[in-house]
Motif scaffolding. Structure first.
Motif, PDB file in Angstrom:
ATOM      1  N   GLY A 124     -23.316 -10.119 -44.210  1.00 27.64           N
ATOM      2  CA  GLY A 124     -23.206 -11.465 -43.677  1.00 27.64           C
ATOM      3  C   GLY A 124     -21.785 -11.958 -43.863  1.00 27.64           C
ATOM      4  O   GLY A 124     -20.977 -11.327 -44.533  1.00 27.64           O
ATOM      5  N   PHE A 155     -25.309  -3.302 -43.288  1.00 30.66           N
ATOM      6  CA  PHE A 155     -25.588  -4.707 -43.014  1.00 30.66           C
ATOM      7  C   PHE A 155     -24.698  -5.595 -43.865  1.00 30.66           C
ATOM      8  O   PHE A 155     -24.331  -5.233 -44.981  1.00 30.66           O
ATOM      9  N   THR A 181     -25.833  -9.085 -40.159  1.00 36.70           N
ATOM     10  CA  THR A 181     -25.697  -8.276 -38.950  1.00 36.70           C
ATOM     11  C   THR A 181     -25.175  -6.890 -39.304  1.00 36.70           C
ATOM     12  O   THR A 181     -24.710  -6.666 -40.423  1.00 36.70           O
ATOM     13  N   SER A 182     -25.218  -5.981 -38.352  1.00 35.69           N
ATOM     14  CA  SER A 182     -24.672  -4.644 -38.564  1.00 35.69           C
ATOM     15  C   SER A 182     -23.149  -4.721 -38.617  1.00 35.69           C
ATOM     16  O   SER A 182     -22.537  -5.613 -38.048  1.00 35.69           O
ATOM     17  N   ARG A 183     -22.554  -3.731 -39.279  1.00 29.84           N
ATOM     18  CA  ARG A 183     -21.096  -3.688 -39.436  1.00 29.84           C
ATOM     19  C   ARG A 183     -20.558  -2.303 -39.100  1.00 29.84           C
ATOM     20  O   ARG A 183     -21.291  -1.328 -39.099  1.00 29.84           O
ATOM     21  N   ASN A 230     -23.988 -17.789 -39.943  1.00 26.97           N
ATOM     22  CA  ASN A 230     -23.588 -16.418 -39.637  1.00 26.97           C
ATOM     23  C   ASN A 230     -24.591 -15.478 -40.298  1.00 26.97           C
ATOM     24  O   ASN A 230     -24.421 -15.088 -41.440  1.00 26.97           O
ATOM     25  N   ASP A 247     -27.924   0.237 -33.827  1.00 23.69           N
ATOM     26  CA  ASP A 247     -27.007  -0.870 -33.562  1.00 23.69           C
ATOM     27  C   ASP A 247     -27.637  -2.214 -33.918  1.00 23.69           C
ATOM     28  O   ASP A 247     -28.746  -2.272 -34.460  1.00 23.69           O
ATOM     29  N   SER A 248     -26.954  -3.291 -33.570  1.00 26.13           N
ATOM     30  CA  SER A 248     -27.414  -4.647 -33.906  1.00 26.13           C
ATOM     31  C   SER A 248     -28.747  -5.009 -33.265  1.00 26.13           C
ATOM     32  O   SER A 248     -29.418  -5.933 -33.710  1.00 26.13           O
ATOM     33  N   ASN A 249     -29.119  -4.286 -32.202  1.00 27.01           N
ATOM     34  CA  ASN A 249     -30.385  -4.550 -31.521  1.00 27.01           C
ATOM     35  C   ASN A 249     -31.452  -3.512 -31.861  1.00 27.01           C
ATOM     36  O   ASN A 249     -32.430  -3.366 -31.136  1.00 27.01           O
ATOM     37  N   ASP A 271     -20.809  -1.300 -34.331  1.00 32.27           N
ATOM     38  CA  ASP A 271     -21.485  -1.748 -35.551  1.00 32.27           C
ATOM     39  C   ASP A 271     -22.834  -1.048 -35.641  1.00 32.27           C
ATOM     40  O   ASP A 271     -23.542  -0.923 -34.642  1.00 32.27           O
TER      41      ASP A 271
END
Length: 119
Positions: free
Chosen positions: A26, A24, A43-45, A40, A96-98, A72
């Motif tokens: 920002g 994770f 979020t995942s990276r 911003n 993932d991001s979701n 990500d």
């Protein structure tokens, strides 16, 4: 969080080079907590960073890549794979991001420059 993998060369007792992958983050990185909504958000990276004992005893990190060939993600697994090469690893799984599970598998092989965190 991030996935970490350390590389120990022949004759060494401990890993002298460590790669940190994904996790994770920002943009920009914050040095304090803010109560306001971020423009911003975290979020995942899929980025890759390298730390080395010779570069300030792991106090300085070099970014190898801002984005990996994989999506990500966070909570993935990374394992050193010396049978594939001195600086090889396998990277798999994660979310993932979701928050959906990702079931793919990646292999990465660096070269001798990896020991000094050089790209």
């Amino acid at each position: 969080g991030h996935s970490l993998v350390g590389f120990t060369l022949p004759g060494q007792k401990y890993p002298a080079t460590v790669l940190m992958i994904g996790g994770f983050g920002g943009d920009p990185e914050r040095d304090h907590v803010e109560e306001e909504t971020l423009e911003n958000p975290i979020t995942s990276r899929s980025d890759m960073w390298c730390g080395n004992e010779e570069l300030g005893n792991f106090s300085n990190w070099t970014q190898f890549a801002p984005y990996g060939p994989f999506s990500d993600r966070t909570q993935a697994a990374a394992v050193a794979a010396p049978s594939l090469g001195t600086f090889s690893l396998v990277f798999f799984g994660g979310y993932d991001s979701n928050s959906r599970f990702v079931g793919d598998f990646w292999r990465w092989t660096g070269d001798n420059a990896t020991a000094a965190c050089k790209t």
